[in-house]
Design a protein around this motif. Sequence first.
Motif, short mmCIF file in Angstrom:
data_model
loop_
_atom_site.label_atom_id
_atom_site.label_comp_id
_atom_site.label_asym_id
_atom_site.label_seq_id
_atom_site.Cartn_x
_atom_site.Cartn_y
_atom_site.Cartn_z
N GLN A 145 1.41 -1.01 -0.06
CA GLN A 145 0.03 -0.07 -0.11
C GLN A 145 0.82 1.08 -0.36
N LYS A 146 2.09 1.15 1.08
CA LYS A 146 2.73 2.42 1.39
C LYS A 146 3.50 2.47 -0.18
N ALA A 147 4.07 1.58 -1.10
CA ALA A 147 5.15 1.70 -2.06
C ALA A 147 4.07 2.24 -2.98
N LEU A 148 2.42 1.69 -3.36
CA LEU A 148 2.01 2.11 -4.44
C LEU A 148 1.20 3.56 -4.03
N ASP A 149 1.12 3.79 -2.86
CA ASP A 149 0.16 5.74 -2.39
C ASP A 149 0.88 6.08 -2.78
N GLU A 150 2.50 6.41 -2.39
CA GLU A 150 3.35 6.92 -2.46
C GLU A 150 3.37 7.15 -4.80
N ARG A 151 3.48 6.04 -5.30
CA ARG A 151 3.09 6.90 -6.47
C ARG A 151 2.34 7.35 -7.03
N ILE A 152 1.25 6.30 -6.56
CA ILE A 152 -0.18 7.28 -6.77
C ILE A 152 -0.50 8.90 -6.61
N LYS A 153 -0.01 8.97 -5.29
CA LYS A 153 -0.13 10.09 -5.02
C LYS A 153 0.86 11.03 -5.98
N ALA A 154 2.20 10.47 -6.02
CA ALA A 154 3.67 11.43 -7.13
C ALA A 154 2.91 11.73 -8.29
N ILE A 179 -0.54 5.48 -15.50
CA ILE A 179 -1.17 4.26 -14.07
C ILE A 179 0.02 2.76 -14.86
N LEU A 180 -0.07 2.44 -15.81
CA LEU A 180 -0.05 1.16 -16.49
C LEU A 180 2.32 1.33 -15.93
N HIS A 181 2.39 2.40 -16.69
CA HIS A 181 4.09 2.29 -16.63
C HIS A 181 4.38 2.56 -15.21
N GLU A 182 4.36 3.98 -15.03
CA GLU A 182 5.28 4.35 -13.66
C GLU A 182 4.47 4.32 -12.57
N VAL A 183 2.37 3.85 -12.95
CA VAL A 183 3.07 3.05 -11.41
C VAL A 183 2.78 1.65 -11.30
N ALA A 222 3.79 -0.78 -13.04
CA ALA A 222 5.23 -1.59 -13.42
C ALA A 222 6.56 -0.87 -12.93
N ASP A 223 6.54 -0.19 -12.48
CA ASP A 223 7.49 0.52 -11.89
C ASP A 223 7.77 -0.24 -10.01
N PHE A 224 6.49 0.16 -9.54
CA PHE A 224 5.72 -1.07 -8.56
C PHE A 224 6.32 -2.24 -8.26
N ALA A 225 6.17 -2.89 -9.26
CA ALA A 225 5.97 -4.03 -9.96
C ALA A 225 7.70 -4.91 -9.68
N GLU A 226 8.82 -4.26 -10.51
CA GLU A 226 10.09 -4.20 -11.23
C GLU A 226 10.61 -4.19 -9.67
N LYS A 227 10.28 -2.81 -9.44
CA LYS A 227 11.48 -2.54 -8.62
C LYS A 227 11.04 -3.03 -7.17
N SER A 276 -5.13 -1.76 -15.87
CA SER A 276 -6.09 -0.10 -16.30
C SER A 276 -6.54 -0.14 -17.63
N HIS A 277 -7.99 0.32 -17.02
CA HIS A 277 -8.40 0.49 -17.88
C HIS A 277 -8.77 1.73 -18.43
N ASN A 278 -8.99 1.99 -20.28
CA ASN A 278 -9.40 3.36 -20.80
C ASN A 278 -10.78 3.22 -20.83
N LEU A 279 -11.50 3.43 -19.89
CA LEU A 279 -12.89 3.20 -20.19
C LEU A 279 -14.11 4.33 -21.58
N GLY A 280 -13.31 4.84 -22.06
CA GLY A 280 -13.74 5.63 -23.13
C GLY A 280 -14.88 6.56 -22.32
N GLN A 281 -16.35 7.08 -22.99
CA GLN A 281 -17.45 7.56 -22.89
C GLN A 281 -18.48 6.90 -22.29
#
Lengths: 479, 479
Positions: free
Chosen positions: A50-59, A177-181, A183-188, A229-234
């Motif tokens: 949670q902590k590692a993701l929350d930091e990335r989500i807020k950043a 979200i896919l890249h910076e939150v 994938a970054d979290f999963a790999e690092k 991570s979903h692009n929900l369109g309209q």
Amino acid sequence: MPKDTITPRSKDYAQWYLDVIAQAELADYAPVRGCMVIRPTGYAIWERIQKALDERIKATGHQNAYFPLFVPMSFLTKEADHVDGFAPEVAVVTHGGGEELAEPLVVRPTSEAIIGPSFANWIHSWRDLPLLINQWANVVRWEMRPRLFLRTTEFLWQEGHTAHATEEEAEEEALTILHEVYADFAEKVLAIPVIKGIKTDREKFAGALRTYCIEAMMQDGRALQAGTSHNLGQNFARAFDIKYQTTENREEYVWTTSWGVSTRLIGALIMSHSDDEGLVCPPALAPIQIVVVPVYKGDTERTTVLEAIERIIAGWEGRFRVKLDDRDQLTPGYKFNEWESKGVPVRVEVGPRDVEKGTVAVARRDVPGKAGKEFVPQEGLVDRLATLLEDIQSSLYARALAYRDERTHDVTSFEELKEAVEHGFARAYWAGSSDDEAAVQAETRATVRAIPLEQPERTGTCVSTGRPTSRIAIFGRSY
Amino acid sequence: MPKDTITPRSKDYAQWYLDVIAQAELADYAPVRGCMVIRPTGYAIWERIQKALDERIKATGHQNAYFPLFVPMSFLTKEADHVDGFAPEVAVVTHGGGEELAEPLVVRPTSEAIIGPSFANWIHSWRDLPLLINQWANVVRWEMRPRLFLRTTEFLWQEGHTAHATEEEAEEEALTILHEVYADFAEKVLAIPVIKGIKTDREKFAGALRTYCIEAMMQDGRALQAGTSHNLGQNFARAFDIKYQTTENREEYVWTTSWGVSTRLIGALIMSHSDDEGLVCPPALAPIQIVVVPVYKGDTERTTVLEAIERIIAGWEGRFRVKLDDRDQLTPGYKFNEWESKGVPVRVEVGPRDVEKGTVAVARRDVPGKAGKEFVPQEGLVDRLATLLEDIQSSLYARALAYRDERTHDVTSFEELKEAVEHGFARAYWAGSSDDEAAVQAETRATVRAIPLEQPERTGTCVSTGRPTSRIAIFGRSY
């Protein structure tokens, strides 16, 4: 906690998985069907996630909020694909406060349908966009074949929900979200290599335009979808009437995204790194990075050793997450086993001989037995441990990556595909339809896990239809 | 966000409360009856509450875990008083995965009945005790008269659950939580003075031996129960068969406690410090402690001012929680109002004149208008702001304490009690029964909020029965 209760991986991988969880005291099945109890050792891992993701989500500019657990049934049905996807899995509240409800309430399986009305209230003009919200919550999807962490009726997750003025911005958000939150979290942090890709129509989220995913390979060669991570369109904007006034004073529907990862990541963690001794936790994630175990006989030695340890670990706070295991009634061997099974990356042992010689023993969890243990001077220990933790982190990642690469095969025929997914991933040119994909699954039990975002610049022949295509897909059997 | 939409406290306190919440964007009523949406500004406050409490909960030896949302109906009924207390308030899931359930599931109103079986599994001998667990979760209690934060059908909370070998240890635990976690947090972080006391039998938790509480007075003189800590005796141990083997190899039931505080604390926060301009947030809690607002006309001034601000706030990170409001399309006045209504403790304004003169304007939220604003040199600003934040924190506490003391009256007759609870607390000798207490309530709408732990060493005459007693009780009308 006798050590031999973990079934070897080679014998029965599914049982090994459950044994690791039991031995590390990560979770139990609850007396409620399909639900789990996350025990303190498991929950500490979730808190680190949670902590590692929350930091990335807020950043990346998002704010947390909280929406109701209950979704009126009529809301869920507003987006046609969405209700088709989720209605069969929901838990339904029919009574509250001693009375039957006029309208049944669904326990949220995901929150698009309860967040929609709030977004419609909050968004008026282009000035209110983008609206970037995240929620940490529990969700419920009725599960017929529960499996701890991987598939439980209730699970914990974060779900992001955003609204944008244009399709491009929504697409950019989904990919950020896919890249910076994720994938970054999963790999690092988790040290799990992931394939970043897009789902086929058959596998995408119910109600989405496009679903992006990170996909990992477990030790048994099976795929695990670690985040989407979903692009929900309209679609949801139309269903919930979420409109904004443009800079030119026109009214337009917004473009929304949603994205989530869950306690399932703990299952991915277990099946990426652990061994027959139990859990292996990468240092960047580990709630305890270093456990210090005193080794002594009798009170005099105990005092000497504990005094030395106090001196040695002074100043470690803030640098490492450390646990001193000074429990009196347990043998060092028992403690070694316990912390091994709980995945602590590094163990430091201090005995009377170490005190005399100015040394300590350091054992790394990722290299079991004598090969991973060495006696080192107390002097310079902090730097040595810092380097060791980094080395363990990168070794775990490299090992998982090498494993995945070994078990990923380029295939050009259906027979090769069938063979490859027995033990790992098949990489194949793919131009098939949803029906073609269903046919592959019926035959091989494998599905398209992802169309990788990185594609070769060559063309080939679709493994199913024989049509020429430049698109590569990753097939695998999945959790 | 026009400012004049907050109803003055003097005119309608209940409406003022809702206006403050709306204006600060803390929460909305959800389209699900009795439920709320906690908006980002409100949730940021909840995150700060969580952090401060979680630190204290862990510092006193507890570990977090997570238990299922659903409680089988038959579990809830195992403790007789417990089910009597909660059954009328529960939400009931009768269908899951498209089928009617064999046994209905209750959405947890509190978790004693789902944690009991886990404790019974985990605890074998005295070595497993004490077991000190906390959970952050959502709970549901059907609410007929919802009120944002104070009474909502779903709310967020932490609930501690512990098991001990002896009655003394359970009692010590319940009191440690009251003093070191709840009262310490309320007074030092929320700046809310609290009365630490014990509840009467009539007001205690359903299933508890004893309920301890912290009780606060709101600005309208009404009482708000801000946290409770229960010594559950062996009631739940008997109901769920939670036994341990003693050092003498006897089997005994454990002694358990439970304790919780919730999003209701945000209601307490609002009604303790806020004013007709909106929320007032104590600095120790505030998600944003200092907002910096540039004041300029045109691009040249803008550049000058923003460059100066960048220089001024360099190095503030890690020292203060700061927000630079450099939004372009809004006037300074609009921004002042917005951050005032959101309760930010300190505002720093920087204009072109300030840049020239090496000054800034500093406005403290707890002293509205000109009285709370001064121009100070940029030199030494960090120390000055640190001192100011401390001063605001202690001033808010002192103000709330003085207010409570003013409105707390020693009463010796029923008439005096009735008069006192119109505007605050009545402190009275009390030796009455639950029936006597019910009679007082029927007459005055006030109840015993707490028997304070600190008691005078004198005796007096019970305000209701006329019996001599040494026990003082605090009466009040409560939220």
